[in-house]
Motif scaffolding. Structure first.
Motif, PDB file in Angstrom:
ATOM      1  N   UNK A  32      -6.950  10.264   0.527  1.00  0.00           N
ATOM      2  CA  UNK A  32      -7.742  11.484   0.607  1.00  0.00           C
ATOM      3  C   UNK A  32      -8.086  11.820   2.051  1.00  0.00           C
ATOM      4  N   UNK A  33      -8.605  10.838   2.788  1.00  0.00           N
ATOM      5  CA  UNK A  33      -9.062  11.093   4.158  1.00  0.00           C
ATOM      6  C   UNK A  33      -7.982  10.867   5.209  1.00  0.00           C
ATOM      7  N   UNK A  34      -6.887  10.194   4.822  1.00  0.00           N
ATOM      8  CA  UNK A  34      -5.821   9.802   5.758  1.00  0.00           C
ATOM      9  C   UNK A  34      -6.316   8.841   6.840  1.00  0.00           C
ATOM     10  N   UNK A  35      -7.421   8.174   6.604  1.00  0.00           N
ATOM     11  CA  UNK A  35      -7.936   7.189   7.554  1.00  0.00           C
ATOM     12  C   UNK A  35      -7.304   5.827   7.273  1.00  0.00           C
ATOM     13  N   UNK A  36      -6.994   5.092   8.333  1.00  0.00           N
ATOM     14  CA  UNK A  36      -6.503   3.724   8.184  1.00  0.00           C
ATOM     15  C   UNK A  36      -7.659   2.834   7.750  1.00  0.00           C
ATOM     16  N   UNK A  37      -7.509   2.155   6.615  1.00  0.00           N
ATOM     17  CA  UNK A  37      -8.618   1.387   6.058  1.00  0.00           C
ATOM     18  C   UNK A  37      -8.405  -0.125   6.157  1.00  0.00           C
ATOM     19  N   UNK A  38      -7.166  -0.573   6.397  1.00  0.00           N
ATOM     20  CA  UNK A  38      -6.924  -2.017   6.437  1.00  0.00           C
ATOM     21  C   UNK A  38      -5.631  -2.310   7.172  1.00  0.00           C
ATOM     22  N   UNK A  39      -5.565  -3.520   7.694  1.00  0.00           N
ATOM     23  CA  UNK A  39      -4.313  -4.063   8.225  1.00  0.00           C
ATOM     24  C   UNK A  39      -4.007  -5.323   7.434  1.00  0.00           C
ATOM     25  N   UNK A  40      -2.730  -5.612   7.255  1.00  0.00           N
ATOM     26  CA  UNK A  40      -2.396  -6.759   6.419  1.00  0.00           C
ATOM     27  C   UNK A  40      -1.130  -7.454   6.859  1.00  0.00           C
ATOM     28  N   UNK A  41      -0.987  -8.689   6.385  1.00  0.00           N
ATOM     29  CA  UNK A  41       0.174  -9.522   6.674  1.00  0.00           C
ATOM     30  C   UNK A  41       0.728 -10.062   5.367  1.00  0.00           C
ATOM     31  N   UNK A  42       1.975  -9.750   5.061  1.00  0.00           N
ATOM     32  CA  UNK A  42       2.594 -10.214   3.821  1.00  0.00           C
ATOM     33  C   UNK A  42       2.941 -11.695   3.919  1.00  0.00           C
ATOM     34  N   UNK A  43       2.628 -12.448   2.842  1.00  0.00           N
ATOM     35  CA  UNK A  43       2.979 -13.870   2.790  1.00  0.00           C
ATOM     36  C   UNK A  43       4.321 -14.069   2.093  1.00  0.00           C
ATOM     37  N   UNK A  44       4.406 -13.555   0.868  1.00  0.00           N
ATOM     38  CA  UNK A  44       5.619 -13.739   0.067  1.00  0.00           C
ATOM     39  C   UNK A  44       5.577 -12.764  -1.101  1.00  0.00           C
ATOM     40  N   UNK A  45       6.731 -12.553  -1.725  1.00  0.00           N
ATOM     41  CA  UNK A  45       6.767 -11.743  -2.938  1.00  0.00           C
ATOM     42  C   UNK A  45       6.384 -12.616  -4.119  1.00  0.00           C
ATOM     43  N   UNK A  46       5.852 -11.992  -5.151  1.00  0.00           N
ATOM     44  CA  UNK A  46       5.445 -12.734  -6.336  1.00  0.00           C
ATOM     45  C   UNK A  46       6.645 -12.980  -7.230  1.00  0.00           C
ATOM     46  N   UNK A  47       6.666 -14.145  -7.845  1.00  0.00           N
ATOM     47  CA  UNK A  47       7.809 -14.513  -8.670  1.00  0.00           C
ATOM     48  C   UNK A  47       8.047 -13.506  -9.788  1.00  0.00           C
ATOM     49  N   UNK A  48       6.940 -12.964 -10.330  1.00  0.00           N
ATOM     50  CA  UNK A  48       7.120 -12.018 -11.434  1.00  0.00           C
ATOM     51  C   UNK A  48       7.820 -10.739 -10.964  1.00  0.00           C
ATOM     52  N   UNK A  49       7.703 -10.428  -9.661  1.00  0.00           N
ATOM     53  CA  UNK A  49       8.386  -9.245  -9.141  1.00  0.00           C
ATOM     54  C   UNK A  49       9.892  -9.431  -9.171  1.00  0.00           C
ATOM     55  N   UNK A  50      10.344 -10.674  -9.052  1.00  0.00           N
ATOM     56  CA  UNK A  50      11.775 -10.950  -9.040  1.00  0.00           C
ATOM     57  C   UNK A  50      12.340 -11.133 -10.444  1.00  0.00           C
ATOM     58  N   UNK A  51      11.467 -11.431 -11.397  1.00  0.00           N
ATOM     59  CA  UNK A  51      11.926 -11.713 -12.754  1.00  0.00           C
ATOM     60  C   UNK A  51      11.893 -10.503 -13.677  1.00  0.00           C
ATOM     61  N   UNK A  52      11.219  -9.424 -13.236  1.00  0.00           N
ATOM     62  CA  UNK A  52      11.093  -8.239 -14.081  1.00  0.00           C
ATOM     63  C   UNK A  52      12.020  -7.160 -13.558  1.00  0.00           C
ATOM     64  N   UNK A  53      12.894  -6.654 -14.422  1.00  0.00           N
ATOM     65  CA  UNK A  53      13.875  -5.647 -14.020  1.00  0.00           C
ATOM     66  C   UNK A  53      13.827  -4.486 -15.000  1.00  0.00           C
TER      67      UNK A  53
END
Length: 635
Positions: free
Chosen positions: A425-446
């Protein structure tokens, strides 16, 4: 014969070319200064600029005048005034914004970010640290290791800075005590080891007096290390590690000046590339090979990490901004669910389940963040239970994107592992983040391919699917009007289904309450159900308060273009409360009903609803007729 005192234009041009060539090929070090409030960060940078002769005469004159005006004693200069450019900073004597300064020495070029020390502005410190190679963490010798020392050290390590300088400042105010210096270094070493900082350089300095800044000071004969400037000039910032990794080029721009040229431009995040190399475009997985490496200075035989280039491919394959060109035999990962560390940077707390824009490299997708697994106490490294993240909080959470993105763990690739979250809504940056890994369920669901399409479902019903999203205060008349609309459409042989806010809470959403987080999840689930029903070819009618614009926009984004109508049942609060059909306003006013919209929980009215109904001007029957007329005309 030419007078040797005077140089010809040609000789002058040669000198300039030689200087520019030497300057161009100097290595660049990006570093930040950080620490607690009034540890002397701005003074140190001002001293570095002054000692490296990067101050013009008029700047020096103004600095001397400013120093007298703010009360510096005698002829001494307040070097912090060189950096603290904001009026508010000078008035408060603190750094608020990130101040970037450029300077150069005979050996190296520098970009330094003076980051705020106050906890309130920790988010600004993260901004400065995100591109830095080295962090100078200052400690006031009189105060020792403080909370912000720990916080900034943790953040510096978190964002991937591997070169740390512990600058124990204001040594002149503790009589250049070796015991005090060594005690501080010992305490910091114990803490640093607990967060994964295994190596750092400790230097006793006085930014105000200049001790151990550019030359070793006679006031610290017991110190045997280098002065700060020598260390900054000599520290190795090795890009060879990035070059040794597989090719990763996030596509920033498709360069198509004419029909004879098509290239893909971007900054090489890692690896090397040569003409003839096999590549894979992600996330599609299409393969080709590099035919040319184009730059403004001509074609290259090889390009490496850190260079901005345009790659031309041997085949006409689909590739656009946000895609990643990777080594064909060693591509990046692609997923849509992750675990990540998040640094929250907004005054308004994280709302679990709310959709934010996620920017990762050149990719921009919609993402939802779940309630944090835990928040991190930067003083003790303890994992704390948390339902949300407030300003400057650091936590670990799971997030999901609306489509697969190309990524790598942040520890391996800062470009494809670091992201920001942006409020829709505001287009304001609210967070910064660092990815660790993908979740296993993301790879198992197609996605399972089906033969009967949504178009076939709609064709069987001889209608176009749609979502009629009724929103408004409790008592506005949403359910009444929605029910009339469905009856009229049913008589017209239209296939409909009505999802009412109260009814779904008896089953699908019976586990949800009325906190902001629960309201967001309530709408998300209803949106997913509505989407499935439109896939079946139905006209879905929903009647929910749905108080937040962001969640209504989230549902709109789920539905194909042209199939979502937001219908604002615009009834003033006073009128809705007067009706009070269910007695809810009376309970809310009496304090018996918490988080009630319009009383102690906000309602964000639509700004551009497709249909607006003023129930103080027309009857429910008239409103239903107007909505159906608009629906049929819209179809």
């Amino acid at each position: 014969m030419t007078d040797p005192i005077y140089k010809t234009d040609a000789l002058i041009a040669q000198d300039i070319d030689a200087y520019l060539s030497q300057h161009q090929h100097k290595s660049l070090l990006r570093f930040i200064t950080c620490g607690s409030v009034d540890d002397g960060k701005s003074t140190l940078i001002g001293r570095l600029l002054y000692d490296s002769k990067m101050i013009f005469e008029d700047q020096l004159t103004a600095l001397e005048a400013d120093s007298k005006r703010v009360g510096t004693q005698g002829e001494e200069i307040d070097f912090a005034l060189l950096v603290d450019g904001l009026a508010a900073e000078r008035e408060q004597g603190i750094t608020i914004d990130v101040a970037y300064r450029f300077f150069t020495t005979e050996k190296r070029k520098f970009i330094v970010a003076d980051t705020p020390g106050h906890e309130q502005y920790t988010r600004n410190m993260v901004t400065g640290a995100s591109t830095a190679d080295l962090a100078v963490i200052l400690i006031d010798a009189r105060k020792g290791v403080l909370t912000q020392t720990r916080r900034h050290s943790y953040l510096a390590n978190l964002v991937g800075i591997r070169h740390i300088v512990l600058a124990v400042n204001k040594m002149d105010l503790v009589d250049y005590s070796r015991d005090i210096f060594e005690t501080i270094v010992s305490e910091y070493r114990d803490f640093a080891g607990s967060i994964g900082i295994t190596d750092f350089v400790a230097i006793p300095i006085s930014g105000f007096r200049g001790d151990n800044i550019t030359t070793l000071s006679s006031n610290t004969p017991w110190y045997e290390g280098p002065p700060l400037m020598d260390h900054l000039e000599s520290v190795e910032v090795d890009n060879s590690a990035d070059q040794a990794k597989p090719l990763r080029l996030p596509v920033q721009w498709v360069n198509r000046p004419n029909l004879d040229f098509r290239g893909f431009s971007g900054l090489i995040a890692s690896g090397t590339v040569k003409p003839g190399d096999a590549i894979r475009v992600l996330p599609s997985g299409k393969t080709s090979s590099v035919s040319r490496i184009v730059t403004l200075d001509g074609d290259l035989d090889e390009a490496v990490a850190g260079q901005s280039v345009t790659l031309c491919l041997a085949d006409e394959i689909d590739c656009s901004r946000g895609d990643v060109i990777a080594a064909a035999d060693n591509p990046s990962q692609v997923a849509d669910q992750f675990e990540a560390t998040i640094v929250w940077m907004a005054d308004e707390a994280l709302k679990p389940g709310r959709a934010y824009w996620l920017k990762l490299g050149t990719q921009m997708v919609s993402a939802t963040v779940q309630a944090p697994k835990y928040e991190i106490n930067v003083n003790t490294m303890e994992h704390l239970a948390a339902k949300t993240l407030d300003l400057n909080a650091i936590g670990v959470a799971e997030l999901a994107t609306d489509r697969p993105v190309v990524f790598e763990p942040y520890a391996e690739n800062r470009t494809l592992g670091g992201f920001i979250l942006v409020d829709k809504i505001s287009n304001a940056t609210v967070a910064a983040g660092m990815l660790h890994f993908s979740l296993r369920r993301a790879q198992n669901v197609h996605w399972q391919a089906v033969d009967i399409t949504r178009e076939m479902h709609a064709g069987l019903k001889n209608q176009k699917p749609a979502v009629l999203w009724f929103t408004g205060l409790s008592g506005s008349g949403k359910s009444t009007i929605a029910n009339i609309v469905e009856k009229k459409l049913h008589r017209m042989n239209r296939h409909t289904f009505l999802l009412d806010g109260d009814n779904v809470r008896h089953g699908l959403n019976k586990d949800l309450g009325f906190t902001e987080a629960d309201r967001i999840e309530n709408i998300r689930r209803v949106g997913e159900v509505a989407k499935l029903m439109t896939d079946a070819g139905l006209i879905v009618i929903t009647a929910f308060i749905s108080p937040f614009r962001a969640e209504r926009e989230m549902v709109r984004a789920m539905i194909p273009d042209g199939e979502f109508l937001e219908i604002f049942i615009d009834t003033p609060l006073a009128e809705a409360e007067r009706r009070d059909v269910k007695g809810l306003y009376r309970k809310a006013r009496a304090g018996e009903l918490k988080n009630f919209t319009g009383i102690d929980s906000p309602y964000e009215a639509p700004e551009a609803a497709e249909i607006r109904i003023d129930t103080t001007a027309i009857t429910p029957e008239q409103a239903a007729d107007e909505i159906i007329e608009r629906l049929l005309g819209w179809h």
